[in-house]
Design a protein around this motif. Sequence first.
Motif, PDB file in Angstrom:
ATOM      1  N   VAL A  78    -119.334   4.663  51.103  1.00 27.15           N
ATOM      2  CA  VAL A  78    -118.788   5.998  51.345  1.00 27.15           C
ATOM      3  C   VAL A  78    -119.770   6.830  52.163  1.00 27.15           C
ATOM      4  CG1 VAL A  78    -118.170   8.180  50.208  1.00 27.15           C
ATOM      5  CG2 VAL A  78    -117.272   6.023  49.324  1.00 27.15           C
ATOM      6  N   LYS A  79    -121.040   6.755  51.817  1.00 22.54           N
ATOM      7  CA  LYS A  79    -122.068   7.512  52.533  1.00 22.54           C
ATOM      8  C   LYS A  79    -122.262   6.970  53.962  1.00 22.54           C
ATOM      9  CE  LYS A  79    -126.787   9.290  51.997  1.00 22.54           C
ATOM     10  NZ  LYS A  79    -127.485   8.701  53.143  1.00 22.54           N
ATOM     11  N   ASP A  80    -122.140   5.650  54.114  1.00 28.95           N
ATOM     12  CA  ASP A  80    -122.255   5.054  55.455  1.00 28.95           C
ATOM     13  C   ASP A  80    -121.244   5.667  56.418  1.00 28.95           C
ATOM     14  OD1 ASP A  80    -124.294   3.397  54.665  1.00 28.95           O
ATOM     15  OD2 ASP A  80    -123.084   1.550  54.623  1.00 28.95           O
ATOM     16  N   VAL A  81    -120.059   5.971  55.903  1.00 35.37           N
ATOM     17  CA  VAL A  81    -118.978   6.492  56.750  1.00 35.37           C
ATOM     18  C   VAL A  81    -119.025   8.011  56.888  1.00 35.37           C
ATOM     19  CG1 VAL A  81    -116.457   6.742  56.939  1.00 35.37           C
ATOM     20  CG2 VAL A  81    -117.447   4.528  56.302  1.00 35.37           C
ATOM     21  N   THR A  82    -119.281   8.711  55.786  1.00 31.49           N
ATOM     22  CA  THR A  82    -119.166  10.181  55.799  1.00 31.49           C
ATOM     23  C   THR A  82    -120.505  10.916  55.842  1.00 31.49           C
ATOM     24  OG1 THR A  82    -119.229  10.376  53.385  1.00 31.49           O
ATOM     25  CG2 THR A  82    -117.065  10.011  54.410  1.00 31.49           C
ATOM     26  N   GLY A  83    -121.587  10.229  55.499  1.00 35.00           N
ATOM     27  CA  GLY A  83    -122.869  10.914  55.387  1.00 35.00           C
ATOM     28  C   GLY A  83    -123.049  11.594  54.042  1.00 35.00           C
ATOM     29  N   ASP A  84    -122.116  11.375  53.138  1.00 32.95           N
ATOM     30  CA  ASP A  84    -122.161  11.999  51.813  1.00 32.95           C
ATOM     31  C   ASP A  84    -121.716  10.972  50.769  1.00 32.95           C
ATOM     32  OD1 ASP A  84    -122.331  13.867  49.778  1.00 32.95           O
ATOM     33  OD2 ASP A  84    -120.779  15.206  50.568  1.00 32.95           O
ATOM     34  N   TYR A  85    -122.223  11.144  49.557  1.00 33.25           N
ATOM     35  CA  TYR A  85    -121.821  10.278  48.449  1.00 33.25           C
ATOM     36  C   TYR A  85    -120.520  10.793  47.825  1.00 33.25           C
ATOM     37  CZ  TYR A  85    -126.641   8.414  48.364  1.00 33.25           C
ATOM     38  OH  TYR A  85    -127.843   7.825  48.673  1.00 33.25           O
ATOM     39  N   PRO A  86    -119.825   9.940  47.081  1.00 32.85           N
ATOM     40  CA  PRO A  86    -118.664  10.436  46.332  1.00 32.85           C
ATOM     41  C   PRO A  86    -119.132  11.411  45.252  1.00 32.85           C
ATOM     42  CG  PRO A  86    -119.177   8.170  45.697  1.00 32.85           C
ATOM     43  CD  PRO A  86    -120.022   8.489  46.889  1.00 32.85           C
ATOM     44  N   ALA A  87    -118.236  12.276  44.813  1.00 34.15           N
ATOM     45  CA  ALA A  87    -118.583  13.234  43.762  1.00 34.15           C
ATOM     46  C   ALA A  87    -118.489  12.609  42.380  1.00 34.15           C
ATOM     47  CB  ALA A  87    -117.653  14.448  43.841  1.00 34.15           C
ATOM     48  N   VAL A  88    -117.655  11.574  42.260  1.00 35.15           N
ATOM     49  CA  VAL A  88    -117.439  10.916  40.970  1.00 35.15           C
ATOM     50  C   VAL A  88    -117.794   9.438  41.098  1.00 35.15           C
ATOM     51  CG1 VAL A  88    -115.762  10.392  39.155  1.00 35.15           C
ATOM     52  CG2 VAL A  88    -115.570  12.534  40.429  1.00 35.15           C
ATOM     53  N   TYR A  89    -118.583   8.949  40.136  1.00 34.37           N
ATOM     54  CA  TYR A  89    -118.999   7.548  40.129  1.00 34.37           C
ATOM     55  C   TYR A  89    -118.366   6.831  38.943  1.00 34.37           C
ATOM     56  CZ  TYR A  89    -122.729   9.087  43.298  1.00 34.37           C
ATOM     57  OH  TYR A  89    -123.432   9.616  44.351  1.00 34.37           O
ATOM     58  N   GLY A  90    -117.587   5.786  39.230  1.00 33.34           N
ATOM     59  CA  GLY A  90    -116.979   4.996  38.171  1.00 33.34           C
ATOM     60  C   GLY A  90    -117.814   3.767  37.844  1.00 33.34           C
ATOM     61  N   TRP A  91    -117.991   3.494  36.555  1.00 34.84           N
ATOM     62  CA  TRP A  91    -118.732   2.314  36.084  1.00 34.84           C
ATOM     63  C   TRP A  91    -117.988   1.715  34.897  1.00 34.84           C
ATOM     64  CZ3 TRP A  91    -122.383   1.166  39.489  1.00 34.84           C
ATOM     65  CH2 TRP A  91    -122.972   2.197  40.230  1.00 34.84           C
ATOM     66  N   ASP A  92    -118.304   0.460  34.563  1.00 36.77           N
ATOM     67  CA  ASP A  92    -117.601  -0.215  33.469  1.00 36.77           C
ATOM     68  C   ASP A  92    -118.587  -0.821  32.471  1.00 36.77           C
ATOM     69  OD1 ASP A  92    -114.521  -1.139  33.036  1.00 36.77           O
ATOM     70  OD2 ASP A  92    -115.902  -2.612  32.185  1.00 36.77           O
ATOM     71  N   LEU A  93    -118.237  -0.701  31.187  1.00 35.69           N
ATOM     72  CA  LEU A  93    -119.098  -1.199  30.106  1.00 35.69           C
ATOM     73  C   LEU A  93    -118.788  -2.641  29.714  1.00 35.69           C
ATOM     74  CD1 LEU A  93    -119.020   1.938  27.749  1.00 35.69           C
ATOM     75  CD2 LEU A  93    -120.825   1.281  29.358  1.00 35.69           C
ATOM     76  N   GLY A  94    -117.783  -3.245  30.351  1.00 40.59           N
ATOM     77  CA  GLY A  94    -117.410  -4.613  29.989  1.00 40.59           C
ATOM     78  C   GLY A  94    -118.589  -5.567  30.042  1.00 40.59           C
ATOM     79  N   GLY A  95    -118.841  -6.276  28.958  1.00 43.01           N
ATOM     80  CA  GLY A  95    -119.992  -7.179  28.858  1.00 43.01           C
ATOM     81  C   GLY A  95    -120.942  -6.761  27.752  1.00 43.01           C
TER      82      GLY A  95
END
Length: 381
Positions: A78-95
Motif C-alpha cells: 500500500v505504501k509502495d503505491v500511495t506513499g502512506d500506510y493503511p490506517a487499519v492493520y488486520g492480523w490473525d491469531l490462527g496457530g
Amino acid sequence: MIKSNPIVFFFLAWSASFSAFSQGNNTKLSLSDTKATKSTTQLYQNLQKLTQKGILFGHQDDLAYGVNWKYESGRSDVKDVTGDYPAVYGWDLGGLEKKSDKNIDGIPFDKMRQYIKEGHSRGGIITLSWHFDNPLTGKNAWDITPKSLVSVLPGGESHEKFKSWLDEAVTYIKTLKDKSGKPIPILYRPYHELTGTWFWWCKNNANPEEFKTLWKFSMAYFQKKGIHNLIYVYNTADFNSKEEFLEYYPGTDYVDILSFDKYQYNDPTKDNSFVENCQKQFKIMNEVAKEQNKIMAFAETGYEAIPYSKWWTDTLLKAIGNYKISYVLVWRNHGWQESEKKMHYYAPIKGDVSEKDFIDFYNLDRILFEKDAAKAQLYKK
C-alpha cells in the motif's frame, strides 16, 4: 419573493449540518466491556466521531509481506503505491491454539507482535481475527463436523481444550503493549462470517442460542483473565433480512461494532450484483446500528488481483454508498499461489492495472489512511 437574509441562511445551514452530525453522535458510545481501558474507550468514541469525516482504509498482513517480498523493514504494498500506510492493520491469531510459533499465514508471532506495535505507534488501528482449528477433530477451521461448536460449550467434550486455547490468546494479547507498557486497543472480530457455512462456528453447525452462549462465554473468559483492551466486532457473511442478521446476534450489551464480509467475484462491468448486494446489506445493518447506537464496518472485501482498472473509485465506493462506516479492509497480498496457479492479492502493487485508480481513491477526502488516522489522534481525548 422574500429576499434571503445571509445571516439567517448561514444559521439554517449550520443548524442542518449540526443536526446531521448529531444524529450520528447523539449518545456517547459505551463499550460492552465495562472495565475497558481508557485508551480503548477513547478509540471507540473517536471512531464514532470519525465516521462523520470518512472511512479508514485497512489491509490484512500489510507490514509482513506483499507480492514478491517478505519481512522487509518498513515496507508495505500500500505504501509502495500511495506513499502512506493503511490506517487499519488486520492480523490473525490462527496457530496460537496449537502453540505454533507462526500464524495461519506463516507469520512468526514474534514478528506479528512487532508489526502490531509499529502500526499502533504511528497512529494506526489493529484488528484481530482467529482462524482457529476445529477443537473437536483437530482439523482446520474449515472442518464443519457436526456438533463441533457445541463441544466447546460448558459441559462439552472439548470445553477444557477450548479454554486452554483461549488462554493462549490471553497470554499473547497481554504482550501487545505500547511504548509506555499500556495495552494496545484492538478491534477483535471473533467467529467471523458466522452466517456462512464454511467454518466450524458457522450457523449451520449450531442453533442461535448455542452460538450466543459461545460468544458470551468467550468474552467473559477474556475479561475474567484481565483482558480489557478489546472492542468486539460482530461479523457476518451474507444475509437477506434484519431478522437473519440478528438471528445469532448475542445482544447489544455484547457487541461494539457491526460488520459483514463480502468479496467481488464477477466482472463488475458486466455484473452489478456485488454493489447491489452490499447496498442491501448496508441498509439492513444501518437500521440495526441506528437502533442500537453502534458503529458499522466493512470488515473484509476485495477483488482478487483487481482486474478492473476503476474498481476502487467506481465499484467499491458504489458498494459502500453514503453509509457512514468506520473502516473497510481488503484481504492480504499473498502473491503467487502455487496450488491454484494464480496471483492472490487484494491491494494494488506498482504497475497494477488499478494502481492509478487506487491513488485517486487514496486522494479522496472521504478515504482515510494512516497519516489521517495519526492526525485524528484516535487514542486521545
